[in-house]
Design a protein around this motif. Structure first.
Motif, PDB file in Angstrom:
ATOM      1  N   GLY A 126       6.801   2.961 128.316  1.00 59.86           N
ATOM      2  CA  GLY A 126       8.109   3.183 128.917  1.00 59.86           C
ATOM      3  C   GLY A 126       8.081   3.854 130.268  1.00 59.86           C
ATOM      4  O   GLY A 126       9.140   4.240 130.785  1.00 59.86           O
ATOM      5  N   ALA A 127       6.894   4.016 130.874  1.00 62.46           N
ATOM      6  CA  ALA A 127       6.773   4.722 132.153  1.00 62.46           C
ATOM      7  C   ALA A 127       5.948   3.899 133.125  1.00 62.46           C
ATOM      8  O   ALA A 127       5.199   2.995 132.739  1.00 62.46           O
ATOM      9  N   LEU A 128       6.095   4.217 134.414  1.00 65.72           N
ATOM     10  CA  LEU A 128       5.184   3.684 135.427  1.00 65.72           C
ATOM     11  C   LEU A 128       3.964   4.586 135.472  1.00 65.72           C
ATOM     12  O   LEU A 128       4.069   5.786 135.760  1.00 65.72           O
ATOM     13  N   GLN A 129       2.798   4.027 135.172  1.00 68.98           N
ATOM     14  CA  GLN A 129       1.544   4.762 135.247  1.00 68.98           C
ATOM     15  C   GLN A 129       0.915   4.410 136.597  1.00 68.98           C
ATOM     16  O   GLN A 129       0.345   3.338 136.770  1.00 68.98           O
ATOM     17  N   ILE A 130       1.038   5.320 137.556  1.00 75.44           N
ATOM     18  CA  ILE A 130       0.594   5.008 138.917  1.00 75.44           C
ATOM     19  C   ILE A 130      -0.929   4.959 138.987  1.00 75.44           C
ATOM     20  O   ILE A 130      -1.513   4.203 139.763  1.00 75.44           O
ATOM     21  N   THR A 131      -1.592   5.768 138.179  1.00 76.89           N
ATOM     22  CA  THR A 131      -3.044   5.706 138.011  1.00 76.89           C
ATOM     23  C   THR A 131      -3.320   5.480 136.526  1.00 76.89           C
ATOM     24  O   THR A 131      -2.414   5.635 135.693  1.00 76.89           O
ATOM     25  N   ASN A 143       6.072  13.040 135.294  1.00 78.35           N
ATOM     26  CA  ASN A 143       5.255  13.829 134.383  1.00 78.35           C
ATOM     27  C   ASN A 143       3.819  13.761 134.870  1.00 78.35           C
ATOM     28  O   ASN A 143       3.245  12.673 134.991  1.00 78.35           O
ATOM     29  N   ILE A 144       3.250  14.913 135.200  1.00 75.28           N
ATOM     30  CA  ILE A 144       1.845  15.003 135.594  1.00 75.28           C
ATOM     31  C   ILE A 144       1.131  15.711 134.456  1.00 75.28           C
ATOM     32  O   ILE A 144       1.487  16.836 134.092  1.00 75.28           O
ATOM     33  N   PHE A 145       0.121  15.058 133.884  1.00 75.61           N
ATOM     34  CA  PHE A 145      -0.408  15.493 132.592  1.00 75.61           C
ATOM     35  C   PHE A 145      -1.925  15.399 132.583  1.00 75.61           C
ATOM     36  O   PHE A 145      -2.500  14.431 133.083  1.00 75.61           O
ATOM     37  N   CYS A 147       2.706   9.927 136.069  1.00 76.43           N
ATOM     38  CA  CYS A 147       3.703   9.076 135.409  1.00 76.43           C
ATOM     39  C   CYS A 147       5.081   9.253 136.036  1.00 76.43           C
ATOM     40  O   CYS A 147       5.514  10.378 136.307  1.00 76.43           O
ATOM     41  N   VAL A 148       5.768   8.137 136.219  1.00 76.72           N
ATOM     42  CA  VAL A 148       7.180   8.134 136.607  1.00 76.72           C
ATOM     43  C   VAL A 148       7.951   7.588 135.405  1.00 76.72           C
ATOM     44  O   VAL A 148       7.721   6.458 134.963  1.00 76.72           O
ATOM     45  N   LEU A 149       8.875   8.384 134.873  1.00 78.95           N
ATOM     46  CA  LEU A 149       9.521   8.067 133.601  1.00 78.95           C
ATOM     47  C   LEU A 149      10.863   7.354 133.770  1.00 78.95           C
ATOM     48  O   LEU A 149      11.305   6.653 132.856  1.00 78.95           O
ATOM     49  N   ALA A 150      11.518   7.551 134.871  1.00 75.94           N
ATOM     50  CA  ALA A 150      12.807   6.891 135.143  1.00 75.94           C
ATOM     51  C   ALA A 150      13.060   6.978 136.639  1.00 75.94           C
ATOM     52  O   ALA A 150      12.531   7.860 137.328  1.00 75.94           O
TER      53      ALA A 150
END
Length: 722
Positions: A76-81, A128-130, A287-290
């Motif tokens: 459900g998110a954009l995973q940029i990496t 979200n940076i995790f 991650c970009v969630l929305a």
């Protein structure tokens, strides 16, 4: 008194609203021609291109460009990496980009002596940076990016280059990029390892700010999501960034503010998106969630062909002049007809005759009997009060029968009669075990009365909040679930089973009554209206506002002033959350939230939705039922009308014959006009479709100042309404 019809027009050139009598409207419109020569070329259209993505996946994948295999949408998110791998080394030395797969014109060349025009935009996104293995050593950062193309990041852009530049091209004006970085590693040119920066063609920020000063930690010990607001004013050249924990309101103080003329740095047609990187020894998930984005649309049309536009305006004036003449004729005719109706309605015999002629009309009571039963409408017999009247308890001395007597009490007697007739014409033939039954009516001595079944256990809100003159017992969990099913059954009857579709328009806890067995009965039809079978909505033409109670009113009603089945379902969703949480829909006891639904949606996103259950129950509830009701409440509260379940589906979900609806983790943003959707949550139907499928080309500047009417709540307001 002479009545004057006013015409209100908004100048397409200046944006100012012009008001003048209709008789002179056509002549006055000619004045607009005087504005055209000076303002046409310098005032391009101000519409906006707007996009809303509350989540990411197959439904909206085609809206994005993923130029490398290291970037994708997942969970459900954009995973940029990269977000998954069997070997930790796979995460290292990566750079990625994800961009919206359409270009935007961000500035216009000067023409006709005018200065260059730069587009404004605003965007909101959740990040979200995790660090997945629990280590707090991050690497490297995430950025919001304006790029001249939608291609892959340059080679060697991992590590401190954040997927933006590399050692060869860094600082070159030919890069034509502007970015806002969220950096978790300190380089020699950075203030610390937890900062935001504005980057122009380089990884070295033109302006930075430490986020620690604002209490923000990009990589905290416990994972956290953040909301970022970026606003750019093209006219003023002002770039402003706000940031806060997700669920918190937009702060008053920005984390970064800078003056910037985008047209000096970016390509005329550019892309919006995100870039990120990981390091040589450490990594993080980016991650970009929305994501919501609104960009001013710089239309290519302008002042190049002034004469054709002026001719078009002149032709429009002629058409409007004819329309104004017809409007004046219609207005005068309707005014005479309305006056005749009002004069006739003031005659008591006419009203009484109308009542007796209504099909299925119940018993006519004598005023003296009702007065005696209520002790002369004594204050201590008062059960509740709403916008249209006061309800009293009545007891007939001969047999002890208890009733509820509604006395209409509008100051304007004409409006009282209107309200009286509207309620009667809706409810006189309704027959359902979960509706409060109408027993009869009375119209004597200028007093209008309706007689209903008496509900000995009062209204639902009295049990949820222990309010009213008599302290009611707290409603236990099993009865709350039963009441929800009872009201849903009544709603389905009104919407689909009665021979006409009835919209209630004021469904709320104070209008849900409890009978002797604590079963729910929907009452107070003072705002209810009938919808023609071949229509989908009821327009409140006679009230200059929005009928209902704030917190239960669907967002689209503020734009349409129309009641629909879907707006009733929205109110049911608010009621359902109220039942489970023991809090009012408009709630001031939740820090950072004005409405209960926003708090519950935040808990759903964090996977802790059952924490919303009413603490007064002391844990005495069924967790699976609570989850089902809360998810259903959110589904009914969806900002897009077509995404809400229908009454039949609601009943099946409450009974457990259908699973809980699938609700996106992020509350979709409301946009108008809403797009048509085909997904319906009914028996055999599909689940909720994603709001992120909407790509709307519409202005978001809807407010009370730009609507064609001013929103006003028209309601039976009062905590102890019956």
């Amino acid at each position: 008194m002479r009545s004057t019809l006013l015409i209100s027009l908004k100048s397409p050139f200046s944006g100012h609203r012009l008001c003048f009598p209709a008789a002179a409207a056509a002549t006055k419109l000619l004045l607009l021609l005087l504005f055209a020569h000076e303002t046409l070329a310098s005032s391009p259209p101000s519409d906006y291109l707007s996009f809303s993505f509350p989540s990411f996946g197959p439904d909206n994948r085609g809206n994005f460009t993923f130029p490398t295999t290291d970037s994708r949408d997942s969970q459900g998110a954009l995973q940029i990496t990269p977000d998954t791998a069997n070997d930790d080394s796979f995460f290292l030395n990566k750079s990625g980009r994800v961009l919206l797969s359409r270009r935007f014109r961000l500035w216009k060349d000067p023409s006709s002596g005018n200065r260059k025009r730069t587009a404004s935009f605003n965007t909101t996104f959740f990040i979200n940076i995790f660090k997945p293995n629990g280590s707090l050593i991050p690497g490297e950062g995430l950025s919001f990016l304006i790029s001249p193309d939608d291609g892959a990041p340059p080679p060697g852009s991992s590590g401190g280059y954040l997927g933006l530049t590399n050692s060869t091209i860094d600082g070159h004006s030919s890069n034509q990029i502007v970015a806002v970085e969220f950096d978790t590693v300190k380089q020699s040119y950075d203030p610390d390892d937890n900062h935001v920066g504005l980057n122009i063609n380089s990884i070295v920020s033109n302006k930075t700010a430490s986020l620690s000063l604002f209490g923000i930690q990009l990589l905290p010990p416990n994972p956290a999501n953040y909301t970022v607001w970026i606003d750019y004013d093209g006219g003023a050249g002002q770039f402003i960034v706000h940031m806060a924990l997700q669920g918190k309101p937009k702060p008053l103080t920005p984390v970064l503010e800078a003056r910037l003329n985008l047209s000096d740095y970016v390509n005329q047609d550019s892309y919006f998106g995100f870039a990120a990187s990981t390091g040589a020894a450490d990594y993080q998930l980016n991650c970009v969630l929305a994501w919501n984005l609104t960009v001013e649309n710089l239309d290519e049309k302008g002042g190049g062909n002034l004469w054709k536009i002026l001719v078009g305006i002149a032709a429009g004036v002629v058409v409007i002049a004819l329309a104004v003449g017809l409007l004046l004729f219609w207005h005068s005719k309707e005014r005479r007809k309305k006056m005749k109706r009002r004069m006739a309605a003031l005659d008591p015999s006419v009203l009484t005759g109308t009542l007796k002629s209504l099909p299925g009309m119940p018993k006519e009571f004598e005023y003296k009997d009702l007065r005696r039963a209520t002790n002369g409408f004594e204050e201590k017999m008062k059960l509740g009060q709403g916008g249209f009247g006061i309800v009293y308890k009545g007891v007939f001395a001969d047999d002890g029968t208890q009733v509820a007597v509604k006395k209409f009490s509008r100051e304007d007697n004409m409006n009282s009669q209107d309200d009286f007739l509207k309620e009667l014409t809706v409810i006189n033939r309704l027959r359902h075990k979960h509706l409060v039954s109408l027993l009869g009516w009375c119209h004597e001595n200028g007093v209008l009365l309706l007689v209903y079944d008496y509900m000995p256990n009062g209204s639902l809100d009295q049990h949820l909040y222990r309010t009213g003159s008599a302290v009611r017992p707290l409603l236990p969990w099993n009865r709350r679930v039963q009441v929800a099913a009872d009201v849903a059954s009544a709603l389905h009857y009104l919407h689909h089973e009665y021979n006409e579709c009835v919209v209630h328009r004021d469904l709320k806890s104070s209008n849900v009554m409890l009978d002797a067995a604590f079963r729910g009965r929907l009452g107070d039809f003072g705002l209810a209206r009938v919808i023609d079978i071949d229509k989908t909505s009821y327009a409140e033409l006679e009230a200059a506002g929005v009928p209902g109670t704030l917190g239960y009113i669907a967002p689209e009603c503020f734009h349409t002033a129309r009641a629909t089945r879907e707006s009733d379902v929205f109110a049911f969703g608010a009621l359902l959350l109220e039942l489970v949480c023991g809090r009012r829909p408009r709630c001031s006891t939740l820090p950072g939230f004005n409405f209960l639904v926003d708090w519950v949606w935040m808990l759903h996103r964090e996977g802790t939705i059952t924490e919303a259950v009413d603490e007064k129950l002391g844990g005495d509830y069924a967790a699976d039922e609570a989850f089902r009701l809360l998810m259903l409440g959110l589904a009914c509260s969806h900002p897009v009308p077509g995404e809400r379940p229908k009454a039949a589906g609601i009943i099946q979900i409450l009974l457990g014959t259908l699973p809980p609806p699938v609700v996106p983790p992020f509350k979709p943003g409301f946009m108008w006009p809403a797009a048509e959707t085909s997904g319906e949550y009914e028996a055999g139907g599909v689940g909720l479709t994603s709001m992120s499928t909407l790509l709307l080309n519409s202005s978001l500047n809807y407010s009370s100042s730009t609507l064609p009417w001013t929103p006003r709540i028209v309601s039976n307001v009062g905590q102890d309404d019956v």
